[in-house]
Design an enzyme around this catalytic site. Sequence first.
Site, mmCIF file in Angstrom:
data_model
loop_
_atom_site.group_PDB
_atom_site.id
_atom_site.type_symbol
_atom_site.label_atom_id
_atom_site.label_comp_id
_atom_site.label_asym_id
_atom_site.label_seq_id
_atom_site.Cartn_x
_atom_site.Cartn_y
_atom_site.Cartn_z
ATOM 1 N N LEU A 1 0.872 -1.184 0.000
ATOM 2 C CA LEU A 1 0.000 0.000 0.000
ATOM 3 C C LEU A 1 0.903 1.225 0.000
ATOM 4 O O LEU A 1 2.018 1.180 0.533
ATOM 5 C CB LEU A 1 -0.890 0.014 1.251
ATOM 6 C CG LEU A 1 -1.989 -1.052 1.344
ATOM 7 C CD1 LEU A 1 -2.696 -0.971 2.698
ATOM 8 C CD2 LEU A 1 -3.004 -0.907 0.217
ATOM 9 N N ASP A 2 0.415 2.327 -0.562
ATOM 10 C CA ASP A 2 1.188 3.561 -0.580
ATOM 11 C C ASP A 2 1.400 4.088 0.846
ATOM 12 O O ASP A 2 0.640 3.755 1.764
ATOM 13 C CB ASP A 2 0.464 4.646 -1.389
ATOM 14 C CG ASP A 2 0.385 4.290 -2.862
ATOM 15 O OD1 ASP A 2 1.182 3.454 -3.322
ATOM 16 O OD2 ASP A 2 -0.494 4.857 -3.545
ATOM 17 N N PHE A 3 2.387 4.971 0.954
ATOM 18 C CA PHE A 3 2.779 5.570 2.240
ATOM 19 C C PHE A 3 1.572 6.070 3.049
ATOM 20 O O PHE A 3 1.442 5.792 4.238
ATOM 21 C CB PHE A 3 3.746 6.728 1.927
ATOM 22 C CG PHE A 3 4.337 7.382 3.120
ATOM 23 C CD1 PHE A 3 5.250 6.707 3.930
ATOM 24 C CD2 PHE A 3 4.013 8.700 3.434
ATOM 25 C CE1 PHE A 3 5.816 7.333 5.025
ATOM 26 C CE2 PHE A 3 4.576 9.319 4.535
ATOM 27 C CZ PHE A 3 5.481 8.640 5.330
ATOM 28 N N LYS B 1 -5.418 5.814 -7.319
ATOM 29 C CA LYS B 1 -5.189 7.260 -7.508
ATOM 30 C C LYS B 1 -5.166 7.613 -8.989
ATOM 31 O O LYS B 1 -5.684 8.654 -9.400
ATOM 32 C CB LYS B 1 -3.864 7.655 -6.863
ATOM 33 C CG LYS B 1 -3.906 7.563 -5.356
ATOM 34 C CD LYS B 1 -2.544 7.857 -4.770
ATOM 35 C CE LYS B 1 -2.576 7.608 -3.275
ATOM 36 N NZ LYS B 1 -1.249 7.349 -2.746
#
Length: 232
Positions: A101-103, A187
Site C-alpha cells: 500500500l502507498d505511504f 489514484k
Amino acid sequence: MRVDRFLSNLPQFNRQHARLLLIEKRVRVDGRIVSDPHHDIREFNRIELDDLVLQVGKPARYLMLHKPPGCVSATQDPEHPTVLDLLSEADKHDLHIAGRLDFNTSGLMLITNDGHWSRYLTQPHTKLPKTYYVETEQLITRDYIAQFEKGVYFAYEDLTTLPAKLELLGSNSARLSIVEGRYHQVKRMFGYFNNKVVHLHRESIGPLKLDSQLAPGEYRALTAQELTLFKP
Ligand code: URA
C-alpha cells in the site's frame, strides 16, 4: 519443490535413489508417508526418512495488519517507519508483505513467511478483488461508474485496467473494487477525472475483511478459518 527433487538435491541420493525411497514408503512429510514423486513440499514441511529428520520445517506465519498512514510497505526504509517496524515478532525478518500500500494509504495488509501463498495472492491471474474506501477532493459523479467498468487507459504501461466496480457513497466518497494491483492504481483511476484521492483505505482482500477490532498499527494472526478463504 517436488519431493523427489528435494531428495535428489541431498548429497547422499541421486534421482534413482530418491524414487526408490518414495516407492519403499520410507519418506514422511508432516508425519504422513508420501510416495508420489510430484508431491509439492515447502520450507514449512517436516520431512523425515525413516527416523532421520531431513528438514525440520518452520511454522508458517500469516498475519493481518491494520496499516496506518505514514508508514512504508517495505522491510527497510532509511527515512520512515516501515510496516515491519510495527511487528513485535522474533522472526519478523523472515516475513514479507503480500501486496503493498502507498505511504499514506491505510488498511488491510497481509504479512507472511510463505512465499507460495503471497505469490498466489498477488499474481495478476488470481484476480482477487481488493476493496478500497476512497475520498476525493472533487465530486465523484455517476460517469465514473461506467468508466471504471470499461477500464482506464494507463499510457505508461500501455494497458487498460480491468473492469472495476464503483459504489458511490457520498458526494466525495466511494467504495472501489479492483482485481489488479497496478502502481498507484486507485489514484490514477481517479486521476483520469483529474480528481485527487485524499483518503484511501483498503477494507478487504478477496473474502477477507480487515478486523474492525484492530486499531491502526495493530495486527493479529489469521485464524484457521480465515486461511481457508484463500485456495492457492
Ligand atoms: N491504489 C493506490 O493508488 N494506492 C494504494 O495504496 C493502493 C491502491
